[in-house]
Scaffold this motif. Sequence first.
Motif, PDB file in Angstrom:
ATOM      1  N   UNK A  80       0.826  -1.210   0.000  1.00  0.00           N
ATOM      2  CA  UNK A  80       0.000   0.000   0.000  1.00  0.00           C
ATOM      3  C   UNK A  80       0.859   1.259   0.000  1.00  0.00           C
ATOM      4  N   UNK A  81       1.906   1.272   0.811  1.00  0.00           N
ATOM      5  CA  UNK A  81       2.735   2.465   0.936  1.00  0.00           C
ATOM      6  C   UNK A  81       3.665   2.663  -0.256  1.00  0.00           C
ATOM      7  N   UNK A  82       3.982   1.595  -0.957  1.00  0.00           N
ATOM      8  CA  UNK A  82       4.842   1.705  -2.135  1.00  0.00           C
ATOM      9  C   UNK A  82       4.048   1.929  -3.422  1.00  0.00           C
ATOM     10  N   UNK A  83       2.905   1.255  -3.539  1.00  0.00           N
ATOM     11  CA  UNK A  83       2.183   1.237  -4.818  1.00  0.00           C
ATOM     12  C   UNK A  83       0.848   1.978  -4.790  1.00  0.00           C
ATOM     13  N   UNK A  84       0.126   1.884  -3.701  1.00  0.00           N
ATOM     14  CA  UNK A  84      -1.222   2.439  -3.645  1.00  0.00           C
ATOM     15  C   UNK A  84      -1.199   3.921  -3.284  1.00  0.00           C
ATOM     16  N   UNK A  85      -0.659   4.232  -2.131  1.00  0.00           N
ATOM     17  CA  UNK A  85      -0.414   5.613  -1.693  1.00  0.00           C
ATOM     18  C   UNK A  85      -1.682   6.470  -1.636  1.00  0.00           C
ATOM     19  N   UNK A  86      -2.817   5.836  -1.408  1.00  0.00           N
ATOM     20  CA  UNK A  86      -4.086   6.575  -1.312  1.00  0.00           C
ATOM     21  C   UNK A  86      -4.838   6.126  -0.066  1.00  0.00           C
TER      22      UNK A  86
END
Length: 223
Positions: free
Chosen positions: A169-175
């Motif tokens: 999530x923190x590397x790819x999603x970021x939302x």
Amino acid sequence: MPMASSSFNSYYQNPSTPSASGPTNQNAINSVFDQFRQPSDPLDEFSIDATMAYFDALGLQLDDVTLVPLSKVLGSESMGEISRKGFTDGWMQLGADSLPKMQEKLQELRQSLDTNEEYFKEVYKWAFGWAKPAGSKALPLDSATEWWRLLLQSRFGDNGHLERWLEFLNEKWKKSIPKDTWNMFYEFILSAKADPTLTGYDENGSYPSIIDAYVDYYRNLEQ
């Protein structure tokens, strides 16, 4: 730690069931509420400072997962906010009208959370609306990360997927995290407990696309 009674578990599966703990003094519960209400607080509400003082008196730390089901029991609509009605209704249902009795019930609450899968799932889903900012439909990613660790680390941390999910999530999603993702991630990590390599994962199933993307991310890491 004492085992939760069957009547206690029954209450949490059916909140309309009255407490079997015996007669409880509502005036005494109100006195406990007033003991911790700050001078600047409204008559029938706890400020965050009052809530923190009350939790401290119970011996409840902010990194204790039990603060989530307790907040639910006390009718808290957002973090740190407790009304007199929610406070008295909650403790009347649980049958506790003094700090020592409340501490005993807190131990039962902890045990129920640990042993009652349906109740844990109910608390997990409830936590989304409680933790998200007022007026928002999503939970900020940094907040979601903290709550996932608090709620799920001891239950699912040993299969590696929780930390990898958060990394993804923190590397790819970021939302921010919508409610559907929050709810379905619990179903996903529960299934991953039985299938940690995700060999049986169905990309055409009912999971949201973000979880499909995580599975691809995981499989690429494992190659």
